[in-house]
Design an enzyme around this catalytic site. Sequence first.
Site, PDB file in Angstrom:
ATOM      1  N   HIS A  37       0.788  -1.036  -0.082  1.00 35.78           N
ATOM      2  CA  HIS A  37       0.338  -0.202  -0.279  1.00 35.78           C
ATOM      3  C   HIS A  37       0.829   1.359  -0.129  1.00 35.78           C
ATOM      4  O   HIS A  37       0.641   2.279  -0.735  1.00 35.78           O
ATOM      5  CB  HIS A  37      -1.088   0.185   1.375  1.00 35.78           C
ATOM      6  N   LYS A 150      -0.303  -6.930  -7.089  1.00 37.24           N
ATOM      7  CA  LYS A 150      -0.531  -7.859  -6.068  1.00 37.24           C
ATOM      8  C   LYS A 150      -2.203  -8.535  -6.551  1.00 37.24           C
ATOM      9  O   LYS A 150      -2.223 -10.055  -6.585  1.00 37.24           O
ATOM     10  CB  LYS A 150      -0.843  -7.711  -4.837  1.00 37.24           C
TER      11      LYS A 150
END
Lengths: 284, 284
Positions: A37, A150
Amino acid sequence: MTVCKTRAELRKIVEEAKKNGKSIGLVPTMGALHEGHGSLIAAARPENDLVIVSIFVNPTQFAPNEDLDAYPRTLDTDVALAESLGADIIFAPTAKEMYPSCDDTWVEVTGNITKVLCGKSRPTHFRGVTTVVTKLFLIACPDRAYFGQKDAQQVHIIRRMVKDLFFPLELRILPIIREHDGLAKSSRNVYLSPEERKAALVLSQSLSAAEEAVRGGERSGARLVDSVRAQIACEPMSNIEYVELHTLPDLTPVTEPLNGAYLLAVAVRFGTTRLIDNTVLEVF
Amino acid sequence: MTVCKTRAELRKIVEEAKKNGKSIGLVPTMGALHEGHGSLIAAARPENDLVIVSIFVNPTQFAPNEDLDAYPRTLDTDVALAESLGADIIFAPTAKEMYPSCDDTWVEVTGNITKVLCGKSRPTHFRGVTTVVTKLFLIACPDRAYFGQKDAQQVHIIRRMVKDLFFPLELRILPIIREHDGLAKSSRNVYLSPEERKAALVLSQSLSAAEEAVRGGERSGARLVDSVRAQIACEPMSNIEYVELHTLPDLTPVTEPLNGAYLLAVAVRFGTTRLIDNTVLEVF
């Protein structure tokens, strides 16, 4: 940094920013922020006047038997990390704030793209994802939205939704961030016991082996999938949900011999923890 | 006035308007404009800096057995009418421009609201409506969007969608416009033979009789529905699809005695032409 708990608070900031011609970058997350993130926030910072990080564990993308309640919630450290990377706003609404009604409106991408890979075992998952992402897009009105490779299938489904519905924004997709030993960063890695953590390395190792095989001339999709599956199955703690190879960007079936860009993706359980990983194979 | 055929042309105008702080009103239509649409354009004119009228016969809201090909297309007179009422922009895209892909993304409102009334005989109709309206909203980014109460169920479904997905816009709903003798204006009225046109008056007459009955003290929903049905059935050319009474705004089942706001709606065929009409009963 400002933490908004309600749509109304965020809308006020967004409308003011829009009025002043400021650009907005949105990083949608479910919190439990890690360096993956972080790379999205860091990428958003120089490209936008205002960087909004949303933190919302979206109930509609979890099935009743999944880990909604157990999903890690770490708002204080999330806020600190987002701030350290230059985010301006955290949007952390309640479920009631995002789903005020019972009957609801759904945004759903149809076709092969939502049926393969995670779509098989999680049939309502992506409908939940596209619905909440639509809501977030309509609240935050971003010029750019940031997602990680991802969740490769999610990325291609959101790309499809943005294209089909004509959302006036740019998607920015950032590479997978891995631990020093290759394990893909995931909020679910905290569930792993030390032994499972070690066993899970087989995912990145098997995907690397497939990349190496393609570099060595392998052009059979079936053989690539078989060898990844065999390598993972050799790890006694693994329980394979899928090893699949699909064309990009629509995740349609592969024709042999390989020629083009493909997504090679895996979902494997270690104990009760389900991990996913993937790589893009460019075969020319 | 500017006629845009592509999303790119319209987006350029919309982005320029937004940059200059101009407000945008959108009147979504399927063309074949009549005074009903005219009242929407006329309402939008003083409330917005830029008034956009979209004209698009949306294929995804027609079932294969419906009148997609026969639906009246009158672009030149539509443009003239819209211009005379002060519209700035006509957006008249092709089907390929609005649906460039085969697999697609759908926006769907679930629950009773899409299952009753027209939802019963046209199970994919409203999914087509909400999807195309989402696309139009995302292209035109209106501050206000204008719809007619004639399509009452559509209005309440779009209101639900806007509320659930948090579209940052205001819906403006305008009353039904009727011919001098009471027939609700509709693009499909041109299909009627002179005899059918005369027979179709029974719709507005039966709805007026129901309003009158409520004013006279009637509080039974079942009796109201029965008497409307009986009055329409007396007209030999009529073929009733439904006469239904539902609560507002969610179109849930009525409990007796009536107390609140209700939608009384009818769908009736005259020959091959299917007409709808409705009234809101306020019972207190």
